[in-house]
Design a protein around this motif. Structure first.
Motif, PDB file in Angstrom:
ATOM      1  N   ARG A   5       0.853  -1.206   0.000  1.00  0.00           N
ATOM      2  CA  ARG A   5       0.000   0.000   0.000  1.00  0.00           C
ATOM      3  C   ARG A   5       0.880   1.244   0.000  1.00  0.00           C
ATOM      4  NH1 ARG A   5      -3.942  -1.798   4.829  1.00  0.00           N
ATOM      5  NH2 ARG A   5      -4.999  -3.591   3.831  1.00  0.00           N
ATOM      6  N   ASP A   6       0.896   1.937  -1.109  1.00  0.00           N
ATOM      7  CA  ASP A   6       1.629   3.195  -1.282  1.00  0.00           C
ATOM      8  C   ASP A   6       3.071   3.108  -0.763  1.00  0.00           C
ATOM      9  OD1 ASP A   6       1.773   5.771  -2.248  1.00  0.00           O
ATOM     10  OD2 ASP A   6       1.270   6.651  -0.296  1.00  0.00           O
ATOM     11  N   VAL A   7       3.761   2.030  -1.196  1.00  0.00           N
ATOM     12  CA  VAL A   7       5.147   1.815  -0.754  1.00  0.00           C
ATOM     13  C   VAL A   7       6.104   2.776  -1.458  1.00  0.00           C
ATOM     14  CG1 VAL A   7       7.070   0.177  -0.963  1.00  0.00           C
ATOM     15  CG2 VAL A   7       4.874  -0.572  -0.018  1.00  0.00           C
ATOM     16  N   LYS A   8       6.901   3.476  -0.640  1.00  0.00           N
ATOM     17  CA  LYS A   8       7.930   4.370  -1.182  1.00  0.00           C
ATOM     18  C   LYS A   8       9.285   3.957  -0.653  1.00  0.00           C
ATOM     19  CE  LYS A   8       4.681   8.180  -1.659  1.00  0.00           C
ATOM     20  NZ  LYS A   8       4.102   9.384  -1.059  1.00  0.00           N
ATOM     21  N   LYS A   9      10.326   4.236  -1.458  1.00  0.00           N
ATOM     22  CA  LYS A   9      11.682   3.934  -1.010  1.00  0.00           C
ATOM     23  C   LYS A   9      12.622   4.992  -1.580  1.00  0.00           C
ATOM     24  CE  LYS A   9      15.129   1.453   0.645  1.00  0.00           C
ATOM     25  NZ  LYS A   9      15.304   1.162   2.092  1.00  0.00           N
ATOM     26  N   SER A  10      13.392   5.614  -0.676  1.00  0.00           N
ATOM     27  CA  SER A  10      14.398   6.580  -1.119  1.00  0.00           C
ATOM     28  C   SER A  10      15.737   6.185  -0.539  1.00  0.00           C
ATOM     29  CB  SER A  10      14.071   7.979  -0.599  1.00  0.00           C
ATOM     30  OG  SER A  10      12.845   8.376  -1.082  1.00  0.00           O
ATOM     31  N   TYR A  11      16.784   6.457  -1.306  1.00  0.00           N
ATOM     32  CA  TYR A  11      18.131   6.266  -0.780  1.00  0.00           C
ATOM     33  C   TYR A  11      18.710   7.627  -0.469  1.00  0.00           C
ATOM     34  CZ  TYR A  11      17.920   1.509  -2.577  1.00  0.00           C
ATOM     35  OH  TYR A  11      17.580   0.197  -2.804  1.00  0.00           O
ATOM     36  N   LYS A  12      19.592   7.678   0.545  1.00  0.00           N
ATOM     37  CA  LYS A  12      20.278   8.930   0.863  1.00  0.00           C
ATOM     38  C   LYS A  12      21.725   8.790   0.421  1.00  0.00           C
ATOM     39  CE  LYS A  12      17.758  11.401   4.362  1.00  0.00           C
ATOM     40  NZ  LYS A  12      16.596  10.582   4.011  1.00  0.00           N
ATOM     41  N   LEU A  13      22.142   9.677  -0.446  1.00  0.00           N
ATOM     42  CA  LEU A  13      23.523   9.646  -0.927  1.00  0.00           C
ATOM     43  C   LEU A  13      24.128  10.992  -0.577  1.00  0.00           C
ATOM     44  CD1 LEU A  13      25.004   7.437  -2.506  1.00  0.00           C
ATOM     45  CD2 LEU A  13      24.609   8.744  -4.551  1.00  0.00           C
ATOM     46  N   ASP A  14      25.080  11.001   0.353  1.00  0.00           N
ATOM     47  CA  ASP A  14      25.563  12.258   0.931  1.00  0.00           C
ATOM     48  C   ASP A  14      24.319  12.999   1.466  1.00  0.00           C
ATOM     49  OD1 ASP A  14      28.008  11.396   0.005  1.00  0.00           O
ATOM     50  OD2 ASP A  14      27.805  12.491  -1.869  1.00  0.00           O
ATOM     51  N   SER A  15      24.047  14.197   1.002  1.00  0.00           N
ATOM     52  CA  SER A  15      22.876  14.897   1.568  1.00  0.00           C
ATOM     53  C   SER A  15      21.705  14.854   0.598  1.00  0.00           C
ATOM     54  CB  SER A  15      23.262  16.350   1.839  1.00  0.00           C
ATOM     55  OG  SER A  15      23.751  16.883   0.613  1.00  0.00           O
ATOM     56  N   ILE A  16      21.902  14.207  -0.561  1.00  0.00           N
ATOM     57  CA  ILE A  16      20.818  14.183  -1.547  1.00  0.00           C
ATOM     58  C   ILE A  16      19.937  12.963  -1.306  1.00  0.00           C
ATOM     59  CG2 ILE A  16      20.312  14.294  -4.033  1.00  0.00           C
ATOM     60  CD1 ILE A  16      23.359  14.650  -4.484  1.00  0.00           C
ATOM     61  N   GLU A  17      18.646  13.147  -1.468  1.00  0.00           N
ATOM     62  CA  GLU A  17      17.723  12.026  -1.370  1.00  0.00           C
ATOM     63  C   GLU A  17      17.327  11.590  -2.774  1.00  0.00           C
ATOM     64  OE1 GLU A  17      14.751  11.812   1.859  1.00  0.00           O
ATOM     65  OE2 GLU A  17      13.323  11.863   0.193  1.00  0.00           O
ATOM     66  N   ILE A  18      17.439  10.270  -3.037  1.00  0.00           N
ATOM     67  CA  ILE A  18      17.090   9.753  -4.359  1.00  0.00           C
ATOM     68  C   ILE A  18      15.823   8.910  -4.222  1.00  0.00           C
ATOM     69  CG2 ILE A  18      17.863   8.286  -6.262  1.00  0.00           C
ATOM     70  CD1 ILE A  18      20.724   8.986  -5.510  1.00  0.00           C
ATOM     71  N   PRO A  19      14.695   9.450  -4.660  1.00  0.00           N
ATOM     72  CA  PRO A  19      13.460   8.654  -4.599  1.00  0.00           C
ATOM     73  C   PRO A  19      13.519   7.553  -5.652  1.00  0.00           C
ATOM     74  CG  PRO A  19      13.045  10.791  -5.635  1.00  0.00           C
ATOM     75  CD  PRO A  19      14.496  10.760  -5.286  1.00  0.00           C
ATOM     76  N   VAL A  20      13.337   6.309  -5.251  1.00  0.00           N
ATOM     77  CA  VAL A  20      13.401   5.194  -6.200  1.00  0.00           C
ATOM     78  C   VAL A  20      12.009   4.589  -6.412  1.00  0.00           C
ATOM     79  CG1 VAL A  20      14.348   2.896  -6.528  1.00  0.00           C
ATOM     80  CG2 VAL A  20      15.801   4.726  -5.681  1.00  0.00           C
TER      81      VAL A  20
END
Ligand SMILES: Nc1ncnc2c1ncn2[C@@H]1O[C@H](COP(=O)(O)OP(=O)(O)OP(=O)(O)O)[C@@H](O)[C@H]1O
Ligand SMILES: Nc1ncnc2c1ncn2[C@@H]1O[C@H](COP(=O)(O)OP(=O)(O)OP(=O)(O)O)[C@@H](O)[C@H]1O
Ligand SMILES: [Mg+2]
Ligand SMILES: [Mg+2]
Lengths: 221, 221
Positions: A5-20
């Motif tokens: 249900r509305d699954v989100k996943k982001s990675y943090k690389l240094d200070s940037i967030e990468i929404p995957v």
């Protein structure tokens, strides 16, 4: 039954967030055979890792057989990973210092299966993927496609009710790939095993009864 | 010019000898685009490793640009591996502690290319494979297909006259795979680069002008 249900996943690389994964909602019924397709980098392996309890979503809910996974304790998660879900990794993830046979035996060691029984079962599984003559080889002594087939045999070791396969035929020629798909489908016929298969190969997707498409972290119809 | 004369390769496992290449004779002219196809375990990667001077035959002769490779010294071999042949490994072989950009720079460091020039070239190559926004990622922070594309960019770094690619599109979706093949073929058009491409994908083989088939360690017509 697998429900997201509305699954989100982001990675943090240094200070940037990468929404995957940007909000995935889907249901896979028991006994379904589903293909998961999409461009390179679109989030397929990330989604499979979450479904396989190998990674956790940043937000959203994952409910497996009516139990929210985020409420499970370590032992419950370990049980799911060892007995409920067989995982074929995209990069195989074989243990380099174990032979092909020992790699296939490993899930059965964790499950407490006796020595004699697990050796017989492991040999039977290697035979099913056409590698009975390579059981004593270490991963570096096998070709790419042979390593992939050992990884498939290992995922089937405890005859799990759910199999998640991340590009299981990626390193295989057409004929070998077909025989692997027939093996997986026969498990669905005989035991009602639920299959989710990531693939770039349209022929493999055509073996599945449903295809789910993902692009830039979202499902597309 | 690449010429193999009755090349054989066997591995020794404990006391058993495993014949893998059983007598391969073939010629690849400068500027050719050749597909190498065959079942899983048939000897494709073993053959590519020999052509790429990464392994030596058990018997038989390999002649590269009219010089028998077995007569070359270490420096000549090192020069061939760094400047003459670009290799895309089946399992990518990226250096885990280097970023995507640094992995692509590595062949240029060995070749003595200056810092500014090599960074620009590496960025240009990552852009050509569609990964300019992933240059700071380490291999474990990239998807399977993205890792493969970094491996392709690295093989092109020194613009070698020969490119050996072992299933370069195995982890890519159809569209991404097509753009990679177009990139490789454009190098053949522009610079006359010789391409030998191992593939399980009939579409990829159809881009090549000639297909060589191997089965159980022998070429078949
Ligand atoms: N170090 C080794 N010791 C023993 N046997 C080996 C070794 N390396 C490879 N082999 C065997 O050599 C054979 C050929 O392997 P190779 O990697 O060339 O196959 P391939 O055609 O590239 O297959 P794939 O399509 O699966 O990548 C295989 O049967 C493999 O088991
Ligand atoms: N640890 C990480 N840190 C940052 N970004 C990551 C990390 N792991 C994966 N990514 C990014 O997440 C995105 C999705 O990766 P994923 O492995 O799910 O793709 P995929 O659909 O399986 O692709 P492929 O078909 O190439 O295997 C990619 O853009 C990748 O760069
Ligand atoms: Mg993936
Ligand atoms: Mg191979």
């Amino acid at each position: 039954l697998i429900e997201l249900r509305d699954v989100k996943k982001s990675y943090k690389l240094d200070s940037i967030e990468i929404p995957v994964l940007k909000g995935i909602s889907m249901i896979v019924e028991k006994g379904e055979v589903v293909a998961l397709v999409g461009p390179s980098g679109s989030g397929k392996s990330t989604l499979m890792n979450i479904i396989g309890c190998l990674d956790v979503p940043t937000s959203g809910e994952y409910i497996l057989d009516n139990i929210p996974v985020q409420n499970m304790n370590r032992d419950q998660i370990a049980h799911i990973r060892n007995k409920k879900i067989g995982f074929v990794f995209q990069n195989f993830n074989l243990i380099a210092r174990l032979t092909a046979l020992e790699n296939v035996e490993l899930p059965m060691i964790y499950a407490g299966v006796g020595r004699k029984e697990r050796k017989e079962r492991a040999m039977e599984l290697l035979n099913m993927v056409g590698l009975s003559d390579r059981s004593g080889h270490y991963p570096t002594q096998l070709s790419g496609g042979q390593q992939q087939r050992v990884a498939i045999a290992r995922a089937l070791a405890n005859n799990p009710p759910i199999i998640l396969a991340d590009e299981p035929t990626g390193s295989l020629d057409t004929a070998t790939g077909k025989s692997i798909m027939e093996l997986l489908l026969s498990l669905n016929d005989k035991f009602g095993t639920t299959l989710i298969i990531v693939t770039h190969d349209p022929t493999v997707a055509s073996y599945c009864r449903r295809t789910v498409r993902i692009k830039d972290g979202l499902l597309v119809e």
